[in-house]
Write a protein that holds these residues in place. Structure first.
Motif, PDB file in Angstrom:
ATOM      1  N   ARG A  39      -0.577 -15.103  -2.117  1.00  0.00           N
ATOM      2  CA  ARG A  39      -0.300 -15.969  -3.267  1.00  0.00           C
ATOM      3  C   ARG A  39       0.088 -15.137  -4.485  1.00  0.00           C
ATOM      4  N   GLN A  40      -0.584 -14.000  -4.669  1.00  0.00           N
ATOM      5  CA  GLN A  40      -0.242 -13.115  -5.788  1.00  0.00           C
ATOM      6  C   GLN A  40       1.168 -12.559  -5.606  1.00  0.00           C
ATOM      7  N   GLN A  41       1.500 -12.155  -4.386  1.00  0.00           N
ATOM      8  CA  GLN A  41       2.837 -11.638  -4.116  1.00  0.00           C
ATOM      9  C   GLN A  41       3.898 -12.718  -4.344  1.00  0.00           C
ATOM     10  N   LEU A  42       3.592 -13.955  -3.963  1.00  0.00           N
ATOM     11  CA  LEU A  42       4.515 -15.062  -4.166  1.00  0.00           C
ATOM     12  C   LEU A  42       4.724 -15.334  -5.651  1.00  0.00           C
ATOM     13  N   ALA A  43       3.649 -15.262  -6.426  1.00  0.00           N
ATOM     14  CA  ALA A  43       3.762 -15.463  -7.871  1.00  0.00           C
ATOM     15  C   ALA A  43       4.619 -14.367  -8.505  1.00  0.00           C
ATOM     16  N   LEU A  44       4.451 -13.132  -8.065  1.00  0.00           N
ATOM     17  CA  LEU A  44       5.263 -12.033  -8.592  1.00  0.00           C
ATOM     18  C   LEU A  44       6.730 -12.215  -8.217  1.00  0.00           C
ATOM     19  N   ALA A  45       6.996 -12.612  -6.983  1.00  0.00           N
ATOM     20  CA  ALA A  45       8.379 -12.831  -6.546  1.00  0.00           C
ATOM     21  C   ALA A  45       9.007 -13.982  -7.316  1.00  0.00           C
ATOM     22  N   GLU A  46       8.228 -15.043  -7.544  1.00  0.00           N
ATOM     23  CA  GLU A  46       8.740 -16.188  -8.293  1.00  0.00           C
ATOM     24  C   GLU A  46       9.131 -15.767  -9.707  1.00  0.00           C
ATOM     25  N   GLY A  47       8.322 -14.917 -10.324  1.00  0.00           N
ATOM     26  CA  GLY A  47       8.617 -14.449 -11.669  1.00  0.00           C
ATOM     27  C   GLY A  47       9.849 -13.563 -11.734  1.00  0.00           C
ATOM     28  N   ALA A  48      10.143 -12.865 -10.649  1.00  0.00           N
ATOM     29  CA  ALA A  48      11.269 -11.932 -10.635  1.00  0.00           C
ATOM     30  C   ALA A  48      12.588 -12.604 -10.243  1.00  0.00           C
ATOM     31  N   MET A  49      12.518 -13.780  -9.617  1.00  0.00           N
ATOM     32  CA  MET A  49      13.737 -14.463  -9.161  1.00  0.00           C
ATOM     33  C   MET A  49      14.313 -15.343 -10.266  1.00  0.00           C
ATOM     34  N   SER A  50      15.609 -15.340 -10.340  1.00  0.00           N
ATOM     35  CA  SER A  50      16.255 -16.247 -11.293  1.00  0.00           C
ATOM     36  C   SER A  50      16.417 -17.607 -10.640  1.00  0.00           C
TER      37      SER A  50
END
Length: 64
Positions: A39-50
């Motif tokens: 979930r933490q990795q998904l949140a980080l990826a979501e923040g990095a994706m436009s």
């Protein structure tokens, strides 16, 4: 669960329990830790994706 997925899940479950020497609480604890990490990795990826890169798609943190 469908028939075709029943066997691999059973095998994975047996492997997780065997890895923890039959300790179900330890096995569940490890799986919960994995969920938190993912979930933490998904949140980080979501923040990095436009938004344009994903064409408006947003990840879901829970199963529907």
């Amino acid at each position: 669960m469908t028939e075709q997925h029943a066997e691999p899940v059973g095998e994975e479950l047996a492997e997780v329990i065997a890895y923890h020497n039959g300790d179900m609480c330890a096995a569940i604890g490890t799986l919960l830790d994995d969920i938190r990490h993912l979930r933490q990795q998904l949140a980080l990826a979501e923040g990095a994706m436009s938004r344009g890169m994903t064409r408006g798609w947003r990840p879901s943190y829970d199963r529907d």
